[in-house]
Design a protein around this motif. Structure first.
Motif, mmCIF file in Angstrom:
data_model
loop_
_atom_site.group_PDB
_atom_site.id
_atom_site.type_symbol
_atom_site.label_atom_id
_atom_site.label_comp_id
_atom_site.label_asym_id
_atom_site.label_seq_id
_atom_site.Cartn_x
_atom_site.Cartn_y
_atom_site.Cartn_z
ATOM 1 N N SER A 12 0.761 -0.885 0.172
ATOM 2 C CA SER A 12 -0.105 -0.239 0.284
ATOM 3 C C SER A 12 0.663 0.883 -0.433
ATOM 4 O O SER A 12 1.969 1.220 0.669
ATOM 5 C CB SER A 12 -0.483 -0.114 0.943
ATOM 6 N N LEU A 14 0.419 4.023 1.015
ATOM 7 C CA LEU A 14 0.378 5.163 2.303
ATOM 8 C C LEU A 14 0.146 4.149 2.969
ATOM 9 O O LEU A 14 -0.405 3.424 3.220
ATOM 10 C CB LEU A 14 -0.765 6.079 1.270
ATOM 11 N N ASN A 16 -2.432 3.620 6.850
ATOM 12 C CA ASN A 16 -4.403 4.044 6.967
ATOM 13 C C ASN A 16 -4.650 5.471 7.740
ATOM 14 O O ASN A 16 -5.656 6.155 5.909
ATOM 15 C CB ASN A 16 -4.683 2.908 8.093
ATOM 16 N N MET A 19 -3.944 7.593 3.738
ATOM 17 C CA MET A 19 -4.775 6.852 2.640
ATOM 18 C C MET A 19 -5.926 8.064 2.571
ATOM 19 O O MET A 19 -6.452 8.236 2.448
ATOM 20 C CB MET A 19 -4.967 5.338 3.387
ATOM 21 N N GLN A 20 -6.282 8.094 4.132
ATOM 22 C CA GLN A 20 -7.581 9.084 4.448
ATOM 23 C C GLN A 20 -7.514 10.264 3.960
ATOM 24 O O GLN A 20 -8.230 11.499 3.733
ATOM 25 C CB GLN A 20 -8.092 8.903 5.874
ATOM 26 N N CYS A 302 -9.462 7.771 -6.946
ATOM 27 C CA CYS A 302 -8.534 8.065 -5.819
ATOM 28 C C CYS A 302 -7.332 6.706 -5.875
ATOM 29 O O CYS A 302 -6.729 6.835 -5.514
ATOM 30 C CB CYS A 302 -9.421 7.708 -4.946
ATOM 31 N N ILE A 306 -3.912 7.397 -6.007
ATOM 32 C CA ILE A 306 -2.864 7.554 -5.499
ATOM 33 C C ILE A 306 -1.368 5.699 -5.529
ATOM 34 O O ILE A 306 -0.672 5.573 -5.050
ATOM 35 C CB ILE A 306 -3.278 6.589 -3.770
ATOM 36 N N THR A 308 -3.089 2.680 -5.754
ATOM 37 C CA THR A 308 -3.597 1.801 -4.960
ATOM 38 C C THR A 308 -3.352 0.235 -5.816
ATOM 39 O O THR A 308 -3.944 0.450 -7.232
ATOM 40 C CB THR A 308 -4.563 1.819 -4.373
ATOM 41 N N GLU A 313 -9.292 -0.524 -1.350
ATOM 42 C CA GLU A 313 -8.231 0.169 0.163
ATOM 43 C C GLU A 313 -9.272 1.903 0.079
ATOM 44 O O GLU A 313 -8.661 2.816 0.322
ATOM 45 C CB GLU A 313 -7.022 0.144 -0.984
ATOM 46 N N VAL A 314 -10.026 2.385 -1.097
ATOM 47 C CA VAL A 314 -10.243 3.407 -0.882
ATOM 48 C C VAL A 314 -11.506 4.002 -0.745
ATOM 49 O O VAL A 314 -12.286 4.612 -1.021
ATOM 50 C CB VAL A 314 -9.708 4.391 -2.679
#
Length: 335
Positions: A12, A14, A16, A19-20, A302, A306, A308, A313-314
């Protein structure tokens, strides 16, 4: 057997928490960039519509909408599949004028979706629609709008890379335009998905045009409902996704049907019973504005920006046991 593909060595990009933050950054920045690029204003939109209104999107014709009764209203509701038709009616009701449009957060449930890395039963997208003049129902105006949307995507991605220096996704602003028939002619021995992969591998950012009608092979490139896009003036925005090594659709869009193209497409699709529905009667009688519009996947954007490998994950959704187990073993957190 799990339908999840985990790229070798994937981690991943980023934490957790980060990520948000990144998801919030993308959503707040992109909608501002999109509204500025296309002259759009945000409006409120429904989560469900009356099942007899004709406003729900029939997608490919076999997907079952989530329905429920509303005793105090005396009607049955359907959770929307998309807002393709509702937006056009809203432009009339909200008194928008030529050159101006709306966008909204669209949340939908598509319970018959086959879930995998990029598909979920929960759909979140920016639905947008804009009133145009009859003179702008052209391929050139469609292409100009596509370039504006791709520009908004790339501006957001570049700003994200500055805000989150550990991200290094680079998107190509130059759009390659090709029709679905030209693509079939180019790769006659490949299926539709393989053709998209090959053209995106070469050109990175592609607008694949004229989707819905039958090609010379006897099959359409992909399914499209006959009552919103004009099949001669529509298409999909595709990016090359480096993480997954495949083409990646972020938007389906187009110039919408007018009276003549709706009449033709209802005949071609064998859907003439829809002529009796309120929305379709208004359109055939010339009571709705000429528009163009589309949907842009929020979770898809996203994922792409990002970097992913899984849509879970998003976004928050429900996943089968095999998917959960595969992702857990790979150290991927599904929200």
């Amino acid at each position: 057997m799990s339908k999840v593909y985990i790229p070798e060595g994937y981690q991943s990009p980023l934490s957790n928490y980060e990520m948000q933050r990144a998801i919030e950054f993308i959503k707040s920045n992109f909608q501002a960039n999109l509204s500025n690029a296309l002259n759009l204003r945000r409006v409120s939109a429904p989560l469900f519509v009356d099942e007899n209104s004709g406003l729900n999107d029939n997608l490919n014709g076999f997907e079952r909408p989530v329905g429920f009764d509303i005793p105090d209203v005396g009607a049955n509701g359907q959770v929307v599949h998309s807002l393709a038709k509702w937006k056009r009616l809203a432009l009339k009701r909200y008194e928008f004028h030529v050159g101006k449009g709306l966008y909204t957060d669209m949340n939908a449930i598509r319970r018959d979706e086959e879930v995998d890395n990029i598909h979920s039963i929960y759909v979140d997208q920016w639905d947008w629609e804009k009133i145009i003049s009859r003179e702008n129902r052209t391929m050139e105006y469609l292409k100009e709008t596509v370039r504006s949307i791709v520009g908004a995507v790339c501006e957001t991605s570049e700003a994200l890379d500055v805000a989150f220096p550990s991200l290094h996704v680079k998107l190509d602003r130059d759009v390659f335009f090709i029709t679905s028939q030209e693509l079939e002619d180019l790769y006659p021995d490949l299926d539709a998905h393989q053709r998209e992969n090959e053209i995106c591998r070469q050109h990175h950012t592609v607008f694949l045009m004229q989707i819905g009608g039958k090609l010379r092979s006897g099959k359409p490139h992909d399914g499209r409902a006959p009552d919103y896009d004009d099949w001669k003036l529509n298409g999909d925005i595709l990016f090359w996704n480096d993480v997954l090594g495949r083409s990646f659709e972020i938007s389906s869009m187009g110039i919408r049907v007018d009276e003549a193209s709706l009449d033709e497409q209802l005949n071609l699709a064998g859907c003439n019973e829809r002529r009796k529905l309120p929305f379709h009667k208004m359109l055939l009688d010339g009571q709705l504005p000429l528009t163009m519009g589309g949907g842009i996947g929020q979770s898809r954007l996203c994922m792409l920006m990002i970097g992913t490998c899984h849509i879970g994950e998003v976004q928050v959704s429900l996943w089968d046991h095999d998917t959960q187990e595969t992702c857990e073993k790979a150290g991927i957190m599904l929200l």
